[in-house]
Design an enzyme around this catalytic site. Structure first.
Site, PDB file in Angstrom:
ATOM      1  CB  SER A  38      -0.933   0.010   1.221  1.00 48.30           C
ATOM      2  OG  SER A  38      -1.875  -1.048   1.136  1.00 48.30           O
TER       3      SER A  38
ATOM      4  CD1 TRP B  68       0.496  -8.969  -3.621  1.00 48.44           C
ATOM      5  CD2 TRP B  68      -0.715 -10.684  -4.374  1.00 48.44           C
ATOM      6  NE1 TRP B  68       0.402  -9.877  -2.607  1.00 48.44           N
ATOM      7  CE2 TRP B  68      -0.345 -10.940  -3.037  1.00 48.44           C
ATOM      8  CE3 TRP B  68      -1.471 -11.635  -5.056  1.00 48.44           C
ATOM      9  CZ2 TRP B  68      -0.711 -12.107  -2.367  1.00 48.44           C
ATOM     10  CZ3 TRP B  68      -1.834 -12.797  -4.388  1.00 48.44           C
ATOM     11  CH2 TRP B  68      -1.467 -13.020  -3.067  1.00 48.44           C
ATOM     12  CB  ILE B  69       2.073  -8.063 -11.452  1.00 45.93           C
ATOM     13  CG1 ILE B  69       3.023  -7.436 -10.428  1.00 45.93           C
ATOM     14  CG2 ILE B  69       1.930  -7.193 -12.690  1.00 45.93           C
ATOM     15  CD1 ILE B  69       2.498  -6.187  -9.739  1.00 45.93           C
TER      16      ILE B  69
ATOM     17  CB  SER C 223      10.222   7.108 -13.578  1.00 42.71           C
ATOM     18  OG  SER C 223      10.920   8.222 -13.073  1.00 42.71           O
TER      19      SER C 223
ATOM     20  CD  GLU D  49      -6.875   0.039  -8.685  1.00 46.72           C
ATOM     21  OE1 GLU D  49      -6.991   1.260  -8.498  1.00 46.72           O
ATOM     22  OE2 GLU D  49      -7.064  -0.509  -9.771  1.00 46.72           O
TER      23      GLU D  49
END
Length: 382
Positions: A135, A159-160, A186, A367
């Site tokens: 987070s 966790w992609i 970036s 998220e």
């Protein structure tokens, strides 16, 4: 029983909602149990959704997409997740990260990477979270170091979504050494066939088995300077802005799951008898259903208010956070009540409410966990 009515949906999103609902009933819901059991990637459902124009629909017409609004994406997510969360996440994740690329990328980047996604020729993903950092957006440690005309990436992401399946991934990395931790990240486009890129599926999760999340490692993975998206050091701000849209979509996922839980509970208590009468005749059961419906309608109203704020280009950070917080926790509460009303039948592997009960745990995490959403709401309290 149709809780996801059209009364709160903007007129320009109703047609898309109806098409998503029809598709979900025909292709998603019937396949849900099979894909939950097998854990396979639902490529046949994805291909069918592409044919119906329901994948990567938010990419603008300029780059070959449908150019659909936030409201249309939210209406689609509600319907997909009511039918099944695992397949729904696989469908919605086909274009994850393209919003950032379209807003901040160069024309060459958009022509090269957006058009194939819109055409259904490629799959993408976005890599932010790490094994030790989920987070804390400003605390990610995967790095990119400039060497001549290239950037060299090293580190891990976890966790992609689509880390294995994708053709390219938008990767969030640390590029600067500054005192301000919000100025040192970036974004880069990384083709998944690049040397030094390695991904493997994360072992079976508690829920959403049809969606695939991965562990990615970067070991001296080189990408050209032209793959930098936006300004160097501006990654945190780009991703934070993107999350306002993302959290609203996750709120829609929660609403779809809550609707599914309520519908399952309603059908079960009206079809079952105990002590010589319908379970739905008991006052405590009726009150449970009334409470679920009240929570649901409150959360859905808040979601569509957040959509309205986003579509009018107002500052929507707190509204997206409140919508995500309320909708995902409402989904969990509704699933908890529904499985209790099912009794022993709810804990069977083949029961739909059992799948929903497990699936609702995941949108509460990705998220930003609920505590992060509460922090955002507090910080925007004025």
């Amino acid at each position: 029983m149709d809780l996801l009515g059209e009364s709160v949906v903007p007129a320009n999103a109703i047609d898309t909602k109806r098409r998503a609902q029809s598709f979900a009933r025909e292709h998603v819901k019937p396949a849900a149990g099979e894909y939950f059991e097998s854990g396979e990637y639902p490529m046949d459902v994805i291909e069918a959704a592409r044919e119906k124009g329901l994948v990567a629909q938010e990419i603008s017409k300029e780059y070959g997409g449908a150019g659909r609004s936030v409201g249309e994406a939210v209406a689609t997510a509600e319907e997909f997740f009511r039918a099944d969360a695992g397949i729904g996440l696989a469908l919605m994740g086909q274009s994850f990260g393209t919003g950032i690329l379209e807003q901040f990328g160069t024309e060459k980047q958009k022509d090269t990477y957006l058009r194939p996604i819109a055409a259904g020729e490629m799959i993408t993903g976005m890599a932010i979270s790490e094994p030790e950092t989920g987070s804390d957006l400003a605390g990610m440690e995967t790095s990119a170091t400039k060497e001549g005309s290239e950037w060299v990436l090293n580190g891990e992401k976890y966790w992609i979504g689509n880390g294995v399946e994708a053709d390219w991934i938008l990767v969030y990395v640390c590029t600067e050494e500054t005192d301000d931790r919000h100025d040192n990240h970036s974004l880069f486009i990384v083709p998944t066939d690049s040397d030094g890129y390695d991904a493997e599926h994360i072992p079976k999760k508690i829920g959403m088995h049809a969606s695939k999340q991965s562990h990615i490692t970067f070991e001296n993975c080189r990408v050209p300077q032209e793959n930098l998206v936006g300004e160097r050091g501006e990654g945190f701000r780009m991703v934070a802005e993107f999350f306002n849209h993302g959290r609203t979509r996750v709120a829609a996922q929660g609403i779809g799951l809550a609707a599914a839980a309520i519908e399952e509970a309603w059908a079960f208590v009206h079809d079952r008898e105990e002590f010589g009468r319908s379970v739905s005749d008991f006052q405590s059961v009726r009150h449970d259903l009334a409470d679920m419906r009240t929570q649901f309608e409150s959360a859905r109203t808040l979601l569509w208010h957040a959509v309205e704020r986003l579509e009018s280009d107002e500052d929507a950070a707190e509204w997206a956070a409140m919508a995500k917080l309320n909708a995902t926790e409402t989904a969990a509460d509704c699933a908890q009540t529904a499985i209790r009303l099912h009794g022993g039948w709810g804990v069977l592997d083949e029961s739909r409410i059992g799948r929903i009960y497990r699936d609702v745990r995941m949108p509460m995490v990705y998220e930003g966990v609920s505590e992060i959403q509460r922090d955002i709401v507090y910080e925007n309290f004025a």
